[in-house]
Design an enzyme around this catalytic site. Structure first.
Site, PDB file in Angstrom:
ATOM      1  N   LYS A 172       0.836  -1.214   0.000  1.00 43.10           N
ATOM      2  CA  LYS A 172       0.000   0.000   0.000  1.00 43.10           C
ATOM      3  C   LYS A 172       0.866   1.258   0.000  1.00 43.10           C
ATOM      4  O   LYS A 172       0.632   2.180  -0.772  1.00 43.10           O
ATOM      5  CB  LYS A 172      -0.892   0.067   1.262  1.00 43.10           C
ATOM      6  N   ARG A 217      -9.462   1.335   8.955  1.00 41.95           N
ATOM      7  CA  ARG A 217      -9.077  -0.047   9.197  1.00 41.95           C
ATOM      8  C   ARG A 217     -10.136  -0.799   9.971  1.00 41.95           C
ATOM      9  O   ARG A 217      -9.969  -1.973  10.264  1.00 41.95           O
ATOM     10  CB  ARG A 217      -7.808  -0.024  10.028  1.00 41.95           C
ATOM     11  N   ARG A 239      11.120  -6.018   4.812  1.00 42.39           N
ATOM     12  CA  ARG A 239      10.967  -4.556   4.780  1.00 42.39           C
ATOM     13  C   ARG A 239      12.036  -3.844   5.601  1.00 42.39           C
ATOM     14  O   ARG A 239      12.389  -4.278   6.689  1.00 42.39           O
ATOM     15  CB  ARG A 239       9.604  -4.154   5.357  1.00 42.39           C
ATOM     16  N   ARG A 294      11.303  -2.427  11.182  1.00 44.23           N
ATOM     17  CA  ARG A 294      10.229  -2.085  12.122  1.00 44.23           C
ATOM     18  C   ARG A 294      10.122  -3.149  13.210  1.00 44.23           C
ATOM     19  O   ARG A 294      10.216  -4.341  12.922  1.00 44.23           O
ATOM     20  CB  ARG A 294       8.899  -2.033  11.357  1.00 44.23           C
ATOM     21  N   ARG A 321      -0.854  -9.548  12.820  1.00 41.20           N
ATOM     22  CA  ARG A 321      -1.412  -8.418  12.064  1.00 41.20           C
ATOM     23  C   ARG A 321      -2.290  -8.918  10.916  1.00 41.20           C
ATOM     24  O   ARG A 321      -3.319  -8.327  10.602  1.00 41.20           O
ATOM     25  CB  ARG A 321      -0.287  -7.512  11.544  1.00 41.20           C
TER      26      ARG A 321
HETATM   27  P1  ADP Z   1       0.768  -2.528   7.928  1.00 42.88           P
HETATM   28  O1  ADP Z   1       2.054  -2.899   7.351  1.00 42.88           O
HETATM   29  O2  ADP Z   1       0.243  -3.554   8.900  1.00 42.88           O
HETATM   30  O3  ADP Z   1      -0.254  -2.117   6.930  1.00 42.88           O
HETATM   31  P2  ADP Z   1       0.903   0.154   9.122  1.00 42.88           P
HETATM   32  O4  ADP Z   1       2.218   0.803   8.943  1.00 42.88           O
HETATM   33  O5  ADP Z   1      -0.234   0.650   8.306  1.00 42.88           O
HETATM   34  O6  ADP Z   1       1.146  -1.387   8.945  1.00 42.88           O
HETATM   35  O7  ADP Z   1       0.458   0.261  10.659  1.00 42.88           O
HETATM   36  C1  ADP Z   1       1.320  -0.115  11.699  1.00 42.88           C
HETATM   37  C2  ADP Z   1       0.519  -0.235  12.986  1.00 42.88           C
HETATM   38  O8  ADP Z   1      -0.038   1.052  13.327  1.00 42.88           O
HETATM   39  C3  ADP Z   1      -0.676  -1.178  12.912  1.00 42.88           C
HETATM   40  O9  ADP Z   1      -0.334  -2.519  13.139  1.00 42.88           O
HETATM   41  C4  ADP Z   1      -1.550  -0.601  14.031  1.00 42.88           C
HETATM   42  O10 ADP Z   1      -1.086  -0.984  15.315  1.00 42.88           O
HETATM   43  C5  ADP Z   1      -1.331   0.892  13.894  1.00 42.88           C
HETATM   44  N1  ADP Z   1      -2.332   1.514  12.986  1.00 42.88           N
HETATM   45  C6  ADP Z   1      -2.072   2.100  11.787  1.00 42.88           C
HETATM   46  N2  ADP Z   1      -3.203   2.567  11.231  1.00 42.88           N
HETATM   47  C7  ADP Z   1      -4.203   2.259  12.099  1.00 42.88           C
HETATM   48  C8  ADP Z   1      -5.611   2.472  12.088  1.00 42.88           C
HETATM   49  N3  ADP Z   1      -6.231   3.097  11.067  1.00 42.88           N
HETATM   50  N4  ADP Z   1      -6.325   2.032  13.160  1.00 42.88           N
HETATM   51  C9  ADP Z   1      -5.741   1.407  14.196  1.00 42.88           C
HETATM   52  N5  ADP Z   1      -4.417   1.165  14.276  1.00 42.88           N
HETATM   53  C10 ADP Z   1      -3.640   1.590  13.230  1.00 42.88           C
END
Ligand code: ADP
Length: 283
Positions: free
Chosen positions: A63, A140, A174, A218, A229
């Site tokens: 994404k 989300r 990553r 990360r 996740r």
């Molecule tokens: P991913 O690689 O899982 O898509 P992100 O970088 O988007 O990871 O998000 C990392 C973390 O930040 C998520 O696992 C969650 O804990 C938190 N997070 C990000 N966006 C949201 C959201 N919209 N609602 C709740 N938690 C979020």
């Protein structure tokens, strides 16, 4: 954009957001009807405002990579709530320790915290003259999608899809440059053809030499946390796909491979291939 920043004020409680009678920005009707007929015509996107898009997809699907490229192409900010969470984590603010515990277990942060971070980001952008957005990692949950829907109009939701067996490998590969914040991937994916599914190769996305010595991983990109996740995605975030499908705004896109194969196909699916050619001609 003004509506969304006003309604997602840091001081706003979620109940306030719910109870508020909400005005939305003008819909780009042409765009929506084109999406409904599965033929997005986005090369002339602007009605009275800029693009307001959302990127959905499981962790590791890409994404961030594609949303960031499209944001450069379309001239709208790429806003990733994961980045906002990580910025907060790396600060010494009061939220930092609480957030680390949640994120490092692969759980979702509360809606209240996410709206707080998002509204601050949108306000900061608005004061710099930003308009439109590509949201990545938000909404989300259905609740987040409903609130977003009440405060503004989303034009298009791109749902990126990739065969699940390569996702964990991709997440483990990553890396982020600790200085410039750009994302890379050191994994070299070679998934075999099986059960009628074609094989898939994805070359690593390696950093330039000035980032190579500054790469970090990360804390939530460990095998155990990535699996959690993915589970949380299926439970809480997948229903958001149906939410937008029912509105006729969801565009499903199966990634055929790495960036060289996928990017031109994505532009084609979005009817933006000519847009890119025109933009590079005038650049
Ligand atoms: P991913 O690689 O899982 O898509 P992100 O970088 O988007 O990871 O998000 C990392 C973390 O930040 C998520 O696992 C969650 O804990 C938190 N997070 C990000 N966006 C949201 C959201 N919209 N609602 C709740 N938690 C979020």
């Amino acid at each position: 954009m003004a509506a969304i920043t006003r309604l997602l004020k840091p001081t706003s409680s979620i109940s306030y957001l719910f109870s508020r009678s909400l005005s939305s920005t003008t819909t780009t009707n042409a765009v929506i009807s084109e999406i409904e007929s599965n033929r997005p015509n986005l090369s002339d996107p602007k009605g009275s405002r800029n693009f307001q898009w959302v990127f959905l997809g499981v962790p590791g699907v890409g994404k961030g990579t594609y949303a960031s490229r499209l944001s450069t192409l379309l001239g709208v900010p790429h806003i990733a709530t994961g980045d906002l969470v990580r910025e907060e984590l790396s600060s010494s603010g009061p939220l930092s320790r609480q957030l680390a515990e949640i994120v490092n277990q692969g759980k979702l942060v509360s809606d209240e915290i996410i709206f707080d971070l998002l509204s601050k980001r949108l306000e900061a952008g608005e004061s710099k003259g930003e308009s439109g957005f590509i949201l990545d990692g938000f909404p989300r949950t259905i609740r987040q999608a409903e609130i977003l829907d009440e405060v503004t109009e989303i034009d298009l939701v791109v749902n990126l899809k990739l065969r699940e067996d390569v996702l964990v490998e991709k997440c483990l590969g990553r890396r982020i440059c600790s200085q410039c914040g750009k994302g890379f991937n050191v994994a070299s994916i070679n998934a075999k053809a099986e059960n009628g599914r074609p094989g898939m190769s994805m070359a690593p996305l390696l950093p330039p030499s000035h980032c190579a010595s500054k790469l970090i991983t990360r804390a939530d990109d460990t095998e155990e946390v990535v699996k959690e996740r993915l589970r949380v995605y299926h439970e809480k975030s997948q229903p958001v796909e149906g939410f937008y499908r029912d509105q006729g705004k969801l565009m499903e896109f199966d990634l055929p491979g790495g960036i060289p194969e996928s990017w031109p196909k994505l532009l084609e699916a979005l009817n933006l291939d000519e847009y890119e050619v025109k933009r590079s001609a005038v650049a």
